[in-house]
Scaffold this active site. Sequence first.
Site, PDB file in Angstrom:
ATOM      1  N   PRO A   2       0.987  -1.135  -0.057  1.00 13.73           N
ATOM      2  CA  PRO A   2       0.001  -0.115   0.077  1.00 13.73           C
ATOM      3  C   PRO A   2       0.892   1.064   0.071  1.00 13.73           C
ATOM      4  O   PRO A   2       1.812   1.422   0.836  1.00 13.73           O
ATOM      5  CB  PRO A   2      -0.873  -0.043   1.279  1.00 13.73           C
ATOM      6  N   GLU A   3       0.537   2.274  -0.771  1.00 15.79           N
ATOM      7  CA  GLU A   3       1.262   3.507  -0.889  1.00 15.79           C
ATOM      8  C   GLU A   3       0.557   4.699  -0.573  1.00 15.79           C
ATOM      9  O   GLU A   3      -0.746   4.475  -0.003  1.00 15.79           O
ATOM     10  CB  GLU A   3       1.861   3.482  -2.284  1.00 15.79           C
ATOM     11  N   LYS A  60       2.986   6.538   4.455  1.00 14.61           N
ATOM     12  CA  LYS A  60       2.427   5.511   4.387  1.00 14.61           C
ATOM     13  C   LYS A  60       1.970   5.001   5.641  1.00 14.61           C
ATOM     14  O   LYS A  60       1.554   3.957   5.650  1.00 14.61           O
ATOM     15  CB  LYS A  60       3.308   4.307   3.789  1.00 14.61           C
ATOM     16  N   TYR A 107      -7.134 -12.653   9.915  1.00 14.54           N
ATOM     17  CA  TYR A 107      -5.843 -11.617   9.811  1.00 14.54           C
ATOM     18  C   TYR A 107      -6.082 -10.354  10.593  1.00 14.54           C
ATOM     19  O   TYR A 107      -4.960  -9.590  10.378  1.00 14.54           O
ATOM     20  CB  TYR A 107      -5.622 -11.487   8.318  1.00 14.54           C
TER      21      TYR A 107
END
Length: 404
Positions: A2-3, A60, A107
């Site tokens: 993820p950016e 981030k 998760y």
Amino acid sequence: MPELPEVEAARRAIAENCIGKKIKRSVVADDSKVIDGVSRAEFEASLTGKTIVAANRKGKNMWIQLDSPPYPSFQFGMAGAIYIKGVAVTKYKRSAVSDTDEWPSKYSKVFIELDDGLELSFTDKRRFAKVRLLKNPAIVAPISELGPDALLEPMTEDELFKALSKKKITIKALLLDQSFISGVGNWIADEVLYQAKIHPLQSAANIPKEGCAALHKSLKEVIEQAVEVGADSSQFPSNWIFHSREKKPKKAFVDGKAIDFINAGGRTTAYVPELQKLSGDQAVKAVAKLQKKSSNKKNNDEGGSEDEVAKPKGGKKTTQSKAKKPPAKRKTDTSDEDNDDADDEEKPATKKKSKGGMGNKKSTARKKSKESESDDGDEDEYEVVEVTVAKKAQTGRPTRKRAK
């Protein structure tokens, strides 16, 4: 991973759906690899009963501001993601959890239930994320060590040019350096450099003023467009290299131009050689390197140069000129030495040849003429046989070769 656009989408989802609501219940995973520096019980106790007042982001990293500290801080890593039950939040494809999976997901690292029944969860399938409980996330590492945020604190064109002129590393590596500019990751860097037509291995210090202007413009446009569509890649412009950067080599194209893949900044990098070319001294060196490579390939294809080095059994180097190559029917002195490693065990008699004189060699040759030609004996002996047989065919009788 993820950016900036993906993390910004998560921040906005929390800001739009959770501000002003009280945390009724929290469940923190017993995972010390992700939950950094705080016990599960302490983390849960610090969240429960608090009200969410803001959602913040730099680069981030994201943190949820509560009505009193400490605050939960999220470093998304490679596969971190925010989910809000019943709310569409952009999912990074490598971290996506199916809507049909159990809720909260197996998760889940931090699960929060709000007083109006809304539920949210931070998940991490790959366990490279870090979740911390901090009194003031903005002034401690890792957030305090970040460079200006690429969206919220963009450099001016002049500031960027001055900053680049001091950096001798490659531009791709520099864009990935979060202490230089925060929020840019692998896919954004590739896209920005493609749009600006800059080679990823170009030295940052050698990018000219006009190149810097193109880089500044593409950095702003790529990030703003990605954020505008909530990091939904299906809505990215069709002419972005993003859509083909994960295809196989020789099958990846953008606007009809071939995409190549190299290692730059320690990451697999997609670029278009036709448009993104090295400039300055780097271009000269690149051309020289290609010419050398092409020349070596040509020599290899032709069987080597005139001064090709051979290594006889004695260990000394010799040279063999093409102009002096013996006739096809005769075999060179080194013809059997190319396969020494494979044939060593098949040539036990080879060492005996040096013990005798010329007469002994002729005797060996006559003996060898009666043996099968498939034998792995010394090829010098076969040469004598060939000469003798050839003369016998011409005169009708054997002819001895005179010793000089």
